[in-house]
Design a protein around this motif. Structure first.
Motif, PDB file in Angstrom:
ATOM      1  N   PRO A  12       0.827  -1.211   0.000  1.00 16.21           N
ATOM      2  CA  PRO A  12       0.000   0.000   0.000  1.00 16.21           C
ATOM      3  C   PRO A  12       0.857   1.256   0.000  1.00 16.21           C
ATOM      4  CG  PRO A  12       0.024  -0.988   2.175  1.00 16.21           C
ATOM      5  CD  PRO A  12       0.731  -1.953   1.277  1.00 16.21           C
ATOM      6  N   THR A  13       0.351   2.304  -0.606  1.00 13.23           N
ATOM      7  CA  THR A  13       1.057   3.587  -0.624  1.00 13.23           C
ATOM      8  C   THR A  13       0.752   4.308   0.683  1.00 13.23           C
ATOM      9  OG1 THR A  13       0.797   3.642  -3.028  1.00 13.23           O
ATOM     10  CG2 THR A  13       1.415   5.702  -1.948  1.00 13.23           C
ATOM     11  N   SER A  14       1.495   3.932   1.703  1.00 10.74           N
ATOM     12  CA  SER A  14       1.260   4.463   3.045  1.00 10.74           C
ATOM     13  C   SER A  14       2.571   4.406   3.804  1.00 10.74           C
ATOM     14  CB  SER A  14       0.178   3.637   3.763  1.00 10.74           C
ATOM     15  OG  SER A  14       0.599   2.302   3.920  1.00 10.74           O
ATOM     16  N   LEU A  15       2.509   4.679   5.092  1.00 10.72           N
ATOM     17  CA  LEU A  15       3.684   4.574   5.948  1.00 10.72           C
ATOM     18  C   LEU A  15       3.954   3.104   6.250  1.00 10.72           C
ATOM     19  CD1 LEU A  15       5.866   5.901   7.718  1.00 10.72           C
ATOM     20  CD2 LEU A  15       4.199   5.949   9.577  1.00 10.72           C
ATOM     21  N   LEU A  16       5.146   2.635   5.904  1.00  6.63           N
ATOM     22  CA  LEU A  16       5.534   1.244   6.097  1.00  6.63           C
ATOM     23  C   LEU A  16       6.763   1.181   7.002  1.00  6.63           C
ATOM     24  CD1 LEU A  16       5.234   0.000   2.397  1.00  6.63           C
ATOM     25  CD2 LEU A  16       3.487  -0.078   4.168  1.00  6.63           C
ATOM     26  N   ALA A  17       6.989   0.020   7.539  1.00  7.09           N
ATOM     27  CA  ALA A  17       8.169  -0.224   8.360  1.00  7.09           C
ATOM     28  C   ALA A  17       8.848  -1.484   7.856  1.00  7.09           C
ATOM     29  CB  ALA A  17       7.805  -0.366   9.834  1.00  7.09           C
ATOM     30  N   VAL A  18      10.156  -1.414   7.681  1.00  5.72           N
ATOM     31  CA  VAL A  18      10.961  -2.568   7.266  1.00  5.72           C
ATOM     32  C   VAL A  18      11.794  -2.980   8.476  1.00  5.72           C
ATOM     33  CG1 VAL A  18      12.666  -3.454   5.659  1.00  5.72           C
ATOM     34  CG2 VAL A  18      11.028  -1.734   4.898  1.00  5.72           C
ATOM     35  N   VAL A  19      11.552  -4.176   8.979  1.00 10.94           N
ATOM     36  CA  VAL A  19      12.241  -4.681  10.168  1.00 10.94           C
ATOM     37  C   VAL A  19      13.118  -5.845   9.754  1.00 10.94           C
ATOM     38  CG1 VAL A  19      11.980  -5.670  12.464  1.00 10.94           C
ATOM     39  CG2 VAL A  19      10.367  -3.944  11.677  1.00 10.94           C
ATOM     40  N   VAL A  20      14.419  -5.721  10.011  1.00  7.68           N
ATOM     41  CA  VAL A  20      15.389  -6.796   9.769  1.00  7.68           C
ATOM     42  C   VAL A  20      15.668  -7.452  11.116  1.00  7.68           C
ATOM     43  CG1 VAL A  20      17.646  -7.381   8.839  1.00  7.68           C
ATOM     44  CG2 VAL A  20      16.371  -5.457   7.883  1.00  7.68           C
ATOM     45  N   SER A  21      15.450  -8.749  11.215  1.00 14.42           N
ATOM     46  CA  SER A  21      15.660  -9.472  12.471  1.00 14.42           C
ATOM     47  C   SER A  21      16.579 -10.657  12.239  1.00 14.42           C
ATOM     48  CB  SER A  21      14.319  -9.935  13.060  1.00 14.42           C
ATOM     49  OG  SER A  21      13.631 -10.771  12.157  1.00 14.42           O
ATOM     50  N   TRP A  22      17.283 -11.055  13.293  1.00 14.77           N
ATOM     51  CA  TRP A  22      18.223 -12.181  13.198  1.00 14.77           C
ATOM     52  C   TRP A  22      18.412 -12.793  14.586  1.00 14.77           C
ATOM     53  CZ3 TRP A  22      19.295  -7.054  12.790  1.00 14.77           C
ATOM     54  CH2 TRP A  22      20.130  -6.489  13.742  1.00 14.77           C
ATOM     55  N   THR A  61      13.372   7.056   7.167  1.00 22.33           N
ATOM     56  CA  THR A  61      14.041   7.362   8.427  1.00 22.33           C
ATOM     57  C   THR A  61      14.551   6.073   9.027  1.00 22.33           C
ATOM     58  OG1 THR A  61      11.922   7.246   9.580  1.00 22.33           O
ATOM     59  CG2 THR A  61      12.698   9.428   8.939  1.00 22.33           C
ATOM     60  N   LEU A  62      15.677   6.172   9.700  1.00 18.25           N
ATOM     61  CA  LEU A  62      16.327   5.018  10.324  1.00 18.25           C
ATOM     62  C   LEU A  62      16.144   5.101  11.828  1.00 18.25           C
ATOM     63  CD1 LEU A  62      18.302   2.561  10.336  1.00 18.25           C
ATOM     64  CD2 LEU A  62      20.169   4.207  10.403  1.00 18.25           C
ATOM     65  N   ASP A  63      15.652   4.032  12.412  1.00 13.72           N
ATOM     66  CA  ASP A  63      15.504   3.950  13.866  1.00 13.72           C
ATOM     67  C   ASP A  63      16.874   3.663  14.465  1.00 13.72           C
ATOM     68  OD1 ASP A  63      14.791   3.644  16.465  1.00 13.72           O
ATOM     69  OD2 ASP A  63      13.293   2.082  16.134  1.00 13.72           O
ATOM     70  N   GLN A  64      17.394   4.619  15.243  1.00 16.42           N
ATOM     71  CA  GLN A  64      18.726   4.464  15.832  1.00 16.42           C
ATOM     72  C   GLN A  64      18.703   3.740  17.165  1.00 16.42           C
ATOM     73  OE1 GLN A  64      19.851   8.787  15.426  1.00 16.42           O
ATOM     74  NE2 GLN A  64      21.613   7.903  14.386  1.00 16.42           N
ATOM     75  N   GLU A  65      17.537   3.437  17.706  1.00 18.84           N
ATOM     76  CA  GLU A  65      17.434   2.688  18.964  1.00 18.84           C
ATOM     77  C   GLU A  65      16.458   1.537  18.795  1.00 18.84           C
ATOM     78  OE1 GLU A  65      16.409   5.295  22.103  1.00 18.84           O
ATOM     79  OE2 GLU A  65      18.191   6.551  21.909  1.00 18.84           O
ATOM     80  N   PRO A  66      16.736   0.596  17.898  1.00 22.74           N
ATOM     81  CA  PRO A  66      15.797  -0.522  17.705  1.00 22.74           C
ATOM     82  C   PRO A  66      15.910  -1.534  18.832  1.00 22.74           C
ATOM     83  CG  PRO A  66      17.726  -0.834  16.330  1.00 22.74           C
ATOM     84  CD  PRO A  66      17.915   0.499  17.020  1.00 22.74           C
ATOM     85  N   ALA A  67      15.010  -2.493  18.831  1.00 24.16           N
ATOM     86  CA  ALA A  67      15.060  -3.574  19.814  1.00 24.16           C
ATOM     87  C   ALA A  67      16.275  -4.456  19.535  1.00 24.16           C
ATOM     88  CB  ALA A  67      13.777  -4.403  19.748  1.00 24.16           C
ATOM     89  N   PRO A  68      16.823  -5.129  20.551  1.00 29.60           N
ATOM     90  CA  PRO A  68      17.983  -6.002  20.326  1.00 29.60           C
ATOM     91  C   PRO A  68      17.673  -7.075  19.289  1.00 29.60           C
ATOM     92  CG  PRO A  68      17.632  -5.636  22.675  1.00 29.60           C
ATOM     93  CD  PRO A  68      16.444  -5.055  21.974  1.00 29.60           C
ATOM     94  N   GLY A  69      18.641  -7.317  18.418  1.00 32.73           N
ATOM     95  CA  GLY A  69      18.466  -8.313  17.380  1.00 32.73           C
ATOM     96  C   GLY A  69      17.616  -7.856  16.218  1.00 32.73           C
ATOM     97  N   THR A  70      17.386  -6.547  16.085  1.00 33.73           N
ATOM     98  CA  THR A  70      16.588  -6.025  14.981  1.00 33.73           C
ATOM     99  C   THR A  70      17.217  -4.744  14.466  1.00 33.73           C
ATOM    100  OG1 THR A  70      15.148  -4.692  16.394  1.00 33.73           O
ATOM    101  CG2 THR A  70      14.450  -6.964  15.953  1.00 33.73           C
ATOM    102  N   ALA A  71      16.879  -4.397  13.221  1.00 31.24           N
ATOM    103  CA  ALA A  71      17.172  -3.098  12.626  1.00 31.24           C
ATOM    104  C   ALA A  71      15.894  -2.654  11.919  1.00 31.24           C
ATOM    105  CB  ALA A  71      18.334  -3.182  11.649  1.00 31.24           C
ATOM    106  N   ARG A  72      15.625  -1.339  11.934  1.00 31.93           N
ATOM    107  CA  ARG A  72      14.309  -0.883  11.497  1.00 31.93           C
ATOM    108  C   ARG A  72      14.432   0.378  10.661  1.00 31.93           C
ATOM    109  NH1 ARG A  72       8.775  -0.617  14.038  1.00 31.93           N
ATOM    110  NH2 ARG A  72       7.880   1.358  13.405  1.00 31.93           N
ATOM    111  N   LEU A  73      13.698   0.396   9.562  1.00 30.29           N
ATOM    112  CA  LEU A  73      13.585   1.563   8.695  1.00 30.29           C
ATOM    113  C   LEU A  73      12.107   1.897   8.526  1.00 30.29           C
ATOM    114  CD1 LEU A  73      16.140   0.635   5.907  1.00 30.29           C
ATOM    115  CD2 LEU A  73      16.273   2.720   7.255  1.00 30.29           C
ATOM    116  N   SER A  74      11.763   3.190   8.590  1.00 28.54           N
ATOM    117  CA  SER A  74      10.411   3.646   8.304  1.00 28.54           C
ATOM    118  C   SER A  74      10.400   4.260   6.911  1.00 28.54           C
ATOM    119  CB  SER A  74       9.948   4.674   9.339  1.00 28.54           C
ATOM    120  OG  SER A  74       9.868   4.085  10.619  1.00 28.54           O
TER     121      SER A  74
END
Length: 675
Positions: A12-22, A61-74
């Motif tokens: 969808p053409t909206s606000l999305l979040a991309v979460v990389v987890s490991w 935008t890049l979340d500079q304080e993500p949860a442990p074991g994750t990286a997040r982009l809005s």
């Protein structure tokens, strides 16, 4: 929707979040590149990474304080500029390779949950990887799963898309506090022996193919697998949609946690004209540090070198709130229009916007309230369901905390902090804990009266529990009276005696009166008891009874013990006929005062070990309470409970779990000293 490598899906053409987890100890840095129709960045500001965490258009935008074991982009697709055709989502490692990481997953979230998921199971030993990309197709956005890597790391990846990298950051990781997009010094030309040699003829950006790798050693691609372009058919099979608990954007209208971003200074950029054709003069290769010779076809492009060295300087933390020891929502020191969570030690990234007060909006989430037919508004259904679900688990947790440590300490504070974090009124929590609180207070009172002595710590614990749980009502008032009286009698037995003024008595200079009241002297005669009315006076020197035609005077040195039998205060003396019995209005109070005066006079040497036999250890109380279920074993009542010796102490009964039982006050008095 689960995607395989090379597959794509609409978004969808909206606000999305991309979460990389490991699932490993590695730390992955997420970044993004905004590309135009040529497959390259327009300027070096189109790179979003740890030194520049927010695009100037606020599209990424890049979340500079993500949860442990994750990286997040809005990713805000509505804010993406029209000349941006693709948004590349990538990641890099400072140590190790992606081949060493287990459970690497890329998930795209929308407002209502995950919409695409890409599990990277066959990652190569590379230091940087392109996870996927958002691209336009017929006026709509889609997401493609890529999963291709660069062995040359982040510098090689961003250079591939036209970002000019400062070569010093690739050779030496030295701290640098300048603008990452600052223009290099004219003398800072690139060495001839750099990693990528300058080509003899560099095509212009308009003619440069975006899908061709610049060099085989820079691009780590599978054999025979070119970079996927838009010519990939859209008929790739897609898996069924999956539900996941990953932290995506919240759908709550009251606002969610927003990351804090550092502002960076703006720098002027020179970009080639958008109308530059394939036949115009070639622009300078963004990889090269020296610009190409200008031509008559247009002004040359001056490359801007990006410093990839991670900046370690941190801004000064905002000041703490006025009450720093309490975890609560406070006004955000950075954005006054929202509230920010203070956890008792530091500010967190959890925020939410203030809800404007009004009679027709929910004070918690700001949703409009429905109006009733005959006036007024109905409660917010969303908040009611959310609060009820939260209190179901919170109630059980509260009972465990009460049993373990009581209403005090860090566990108790954390319990109420969790309630405040959900923005639930504390009065709602106390109402939910009323039944649990009553049971806990009844347990405290029963345990305190088990050995007949209310100590100060037991009384303080009871008072604190009443205040913390905000308990009121007739039952609580009666329990308060019992505890207060029990503590008063205990203080009298311990020697904390009042001083009574007796102006009509002639006493010694150092004699103090502790008790002066109306009493009846009882003498046991052969023809029956003889009752004499008078005054019972107890001082620190002796015990006196003054009556009509009779009197008794006993120094404390002759008194052995004080006890109660059938409501009569019995005083035993050293001689067989030296004792006395008195009927008084409050025998418990009088006996406690006489016992305290006796203990003070004899320097607390009243029959050593006698009172210790009634003391019940705390673990024995808990065992009996658990065994009897916290109720009277005779009638099943749960109020006014007492510990009773099955075989009374006067008949040799032991103070043990097998000889103790729980009875209510009525059943205990009915049993008396019978077996």
């Amino acid at each position: 929707m689960k995607l395989s490598k090379g597959a794509h899906a609409p978004v969808p053409t909206s606000l999305l979040a991309v979460v990389v987890s490991w699932r490993s100890e590695h730390v992955i840095d997420a970044h993004a590149l905004l590309l135009d129709g040529t497959g390259a960045v327009r300027t070096d500001r189109d790179l979003v990474f740890y030194n520049a965490p927010r695009h100037i258009s606020q599209a990424v935008t890049l979340d500079q304080e993500p949860a442990p074991g994750t990286a997040r982009l809005s990713v805000s697709l509505p804010r993406t500029e029209t000349d941006v055709d693709r948004i590349v989502v990538s990641g890099s490692l400072d140590h190790g390779t992606f081949g060493d990481i287990a459970g690497l997953t890329v998930t795209v979230f929308a407002a209502d949950g995950p919409i695409a998921r890409f599990d990277i199971e066959d990652a190569d030993a590379v230091a940087a990887m392109m996870f996927g990309e958002f691209y336009r197709r017929e006026g709509r956005w889609r997401f493609r799963a890529v999963g291709q890597g660069w062995s040359s790391g982040l510098a090689g990846l961003v250079t591939e898309f036209g970002v000019a990298v400062d070569d010093s950051s690739r050779r030496a990781r030295t701290p640098r506090h300048a603008d990452p997009f600052a223009r290099p010094h004219p003398d800072g030309a690139r060495d001839a022996g750099s990693e990528r040699a300058q080509p003899a003829a560099v095509p212009s950006r308009a003619t440069r193919p975006s899908a061709e790798p610049s060099s085989p050693q820079d691009r780590h691609l599978p054999s025979g697998a070119p970079y996927p372009t838009r010519s990939i058919p859209e008929s790739s099979p897609l898996g069924a949609a999956e539900r996941t608990d990953a932290t995506g954007p919240s759908a709550h209208r009251g606002g969610g946690a927003l990351p804090r971003y550092a502002d960076f200074p703006a720098a002027s950029r020179q970009t080639p004209p958008r109308g530059e054709s394939a036949g115009s003069a070639p622009a300078a290769d963004p990889v090269d540090s020296t610009p190409s010779e200008p031509s008559t076809g247009g002004p040359p492009r001056t490359p801007q070198h990006v410093d990839l060295t991670r900046r370690t300087s941190q801004p000064a933390p905002p000041p703490p709130p006025p009450n720093p020891e309490r975890a609560d929502w406070h006004s955000d020191p950075e954005v006054a229009s929202r509230l920010r969570w203070w956890d008792g030690t530091e500010w967190t990234s959890a925020t939410y916007h203030r809800t404007p007060p009004g009679p027709r909006t929910c004070a918690r989430c700001g949703n409009p309230l429905r109006r009733k037919l005959f006036g007024g508004t109905t409660p917010c259904q969303f908040c009611e369901a959310e609060i009820e679900e939260f209190l179901t688990h919170w109630h059980t947790r509260a009972w465990r905390v009460l049993i373990a440590s009581g209403p005090q300490g860090e566990p108790w504070e954390a319990l109420w902090a969790s309630l405040r974090y959900q923005r639930i009124d504390e009065n709602i929590g106390r109402t939910a804990l009323r039944e649990v609180g009553l049971s806990y207070v009844e347990r405290l009172v029963t345990f305190a009266f088990a050995d007949g002595a209310i100590q100060q710590d037991e009384y303080d614990t009871f008072e604190r529990a009443i205040g913390e749980l905000a308990l009121t009502g007739p039952l609580i008032e009666d329990l308060c009276r019992r505890m207060h009286r029990g503590r008063t009698l205990c203080r009298l037995r311990e020697g904390d005696l009042p001083v009574v003024r007796t102006p009509g008595l002639h006493l010694d200079s150092e004699e103090k009166v502790h008790l002066d009241l109306v009493a009846t002297h009882v003498r046991r005669l052969a023809r029956g008891p003889k009752l004499t009315e008078g005054r019972l006076i107890a001082s620190n020197k002796k015990l006196r009874f003054v009556g009509s035609g009779a009197g008794v005077e006993m120094p404390w040195s002759r008194v052995v013990s004080v006890h109660i039998e059938a409501g009569v205060v019995m005083i035993a003396a050293t001689s067989a006929r030296g004792g006395a019995s008195f009927e008084v209005a409050d025998p418990d109070y009088v006996a406690a005062a006489l016992e305290g005066a006796l203990r003070v006079a004899k320097r607390l040497v009243l029959t050593p070990g006698q009172r210790d036999s009634r003391s019940i250890p705390q673990e024995v109380k808990a065992e009996v309470w658990q065994r009897d279920g916290g109720k009277c074993v005779e009638c099943g009542s749960g109020h006014y409970l007492e510990f009773d010796h099955i075989i009374p102490l006067s008949r040799g009964g032991a103070t043990s779990a097998s000889n103790l039982q729980i009875l209510c006050r009525a059943c205990n008095r009915a049993k008396g000293a019978r077996i």
